[in-house]
Scaffold this active site. Structure first.
Site, PDB file in Angstrom:
ATOM      1  N   ASP A   1       0.876  -1.050  -0.069  1.00  0.00           N
ATOM      2  CA  ASP A   1       0.065   0.061   0.038  1.00  0.00           C
ATOM      3  C   ASP A   1       0.918   1.229  -0.060  1.00  0.00           C
ATOM      4  O   ASP A   1       2.152   1.225   0.159  1.00  0.00           O
ATOM      5  CB  ASP A   1      -0.845   0.191   1.126  1.00  0.00           C
ATOM      6  CG  ASP A   1      -1.903   1.085   1.250  1.00  0.00           C
ATOM      7  OD1 ASP A   1      -2.320   1.794   0.479  1.00  0.00           O
ATOM      8  OD2 ASP A   1      -1.916   1.695   2.435  1.00  0.00           O
TER       9      ASP A   1
ATOM     10  N   ASP B   1      -0.257   5.158   0.984  1.00  0.00           N
ATOM     11  CA  ASP B   1      -0.571   6.012   2.124  1.00  0.00           C
ATOM     12  C   ASP B   1      -0.331   5.427   3.553  1.00  0.00           C
ATOM     13  O   ASP B   1      -1.187   4.377   3.721  1.00  0.00           O
ATOM     14  CB  ASP B   1      -1.826   6.617   1.966  1.00  0.00           C
ATOM     15  CG  ASP B   1      -1.909   7.510   0.377  1.00  0.00           C
ATOM     16  OD1 ASP B   1      -2.387   8.727   0.415  1.00  0.00           O
ATOM     17  OD2 ASP B   1      -1.216   7.104  -0.507  1.00  0.00           O
TER      18      ASP B   1
END
Length: 334
Positions: free
Chosen positions: A123, A125
């Site tokens: 991922d 963020d």
């Protein structure tokens, strides 16, 4: 040998334990053995590892009737212990989650190895970087509080991700595109990110990002780190301003999982060598599709479901987990 007689520093254990190939945990003692255990693994990472910590783990293994052997210390980014187990125990996983430790610890069916090709999909963020980019864009656009509240709820799994993203992006309508440049210029990397990518790339692994964030920022990371692939959302722009819409298919939990699987097949990576790292509820499907899912500074719903969880470290902890399997071929009598 009583565990309490070991030197306090892990770096000094080799000279004490070099009289036997391996050491089996038995209550508060270590018993010399030649027999390896590799049906499952227990990995602990952290500066707080010492003889007392090993005793703590040994007691928990005893409670769950799991036999374990202590392997030599792997070369890793942080102090790391690798214990081979005679079986995988879901009850031990549950017990570990119920306890509070001063170090990161997980019980796994299998461990990826850096000695073979692999794939890491992160991922972006709050995983590869320390911020939620949409929250930073919103702050500069004057709608920070409204957007941040929705982001938090979405990451905890309280809102459907695609709808929450559309609602948040709609609040950005009319904001100048220059805001994106400002956020990108001040985007803080998660500590350990460059070392993780460099080590994995050096071992022949593929490294990618699958993000519910935006390509503007994932592209910055790809250029800086030489990532093999990025998959993120595209903000629509007209006349130098954001339109408040996302173009194309939204990268949600299902799409992230699809991307990990597609990259694994594209590069011919075995399932056990596919690793997913994330912090939010929209990462859970990707983690489930991987051979190993690792939660980092994650929301409670994610910690409860991920195979491994890193709380006391940043991406250096992820690197330690991937380096731990090196010890499985070593013996204390080297």
């Amino acid at each position: 040998m009583w565990i309490s007689t070991l030197p306090e520093a892990l770096s000094e254990w080799q000279r004490t334990l070099c009289t036997a190939p391996l050491w089996q945990l038995a209550d508060d003692t270590l018993v010399a053995t030649e027999h390896a255990q590799d049906s499952a693994w227990l990995v602990a990472v952290g500066e707080a590892l010492n003889p007392a910590a090993l005793s703590q783990l040994g007691a928990l293994l005893g409670e769950q009737r799991v036999s374990a052997v202590l392997y030599p210390l792997p070369e890793a980014a942080r102090p790391t212990l690798l214990l081979g187990c005679d079986r995988f125990s879901p009850e031990l996983v549950a017990a570990l989650r119920e306890r509070t430790f001063a170090f990161d610890v997980c019980h796994l069916r299998t461990l990826p190895t850096l000695a073979q090709p692999g794939l890491l999909v992160m991922d972006m963020d709050s995983t590869a970087i320390r911020i939620e980019c949409i929250d930073e864009i919103a702050r500069l656009a004057g709608v920070g509080e409204q957007v941040a509240a929705v982001t938090a709820a979405a990451m905890q799994g309280k809102l459907e991700f695609a709808d929450s993203l559309r609602n948040r992006v709609a609040l950005l309508e009319g904001a100048p595109v220059s805001i994106l440049d400002e956020v990108a210029a001040n985007m803080p990397w998660m500590p350990g990110l460059p070392e993780l990518v460099e080590t994995l790339k050096g071992a022949g692994w593929k490294v990618a990002i699958a993000s519910g964030g935006f390509t503007r920022f994932a592209g910055e990371l790809q250029r800086a780190l030489g990532l093999d692939a990025i998959h993120a959302n595209e903000l629509a722009v007209a006349e130098g301003r954001l339109t408040g819409k996302v173009t194309g298919r939204i990268v949600d939990a299902a799409v992230k999982a699809e991307e990990l699987t597609a990259l694994g097949e594209q590069y011919g990576i075995a399932l056990t060598q596919r690793v997913a790292v994330g912090d939010g509820a929209n990462d859970l499907k990707m983690m489930a599709a991987a051979g190993l899912g690792i939660a980092i500074h994650a929301k409670p719903v994610v910690r409860a479901q991920a195979a491994a969880s890193i709380e006391h470290h940043d991406l250096d902890g992820v690197l330690c987990l991937l380096q731990a399997s090196r010890a499985a071929t070593l013996r204390w009598t080297r």
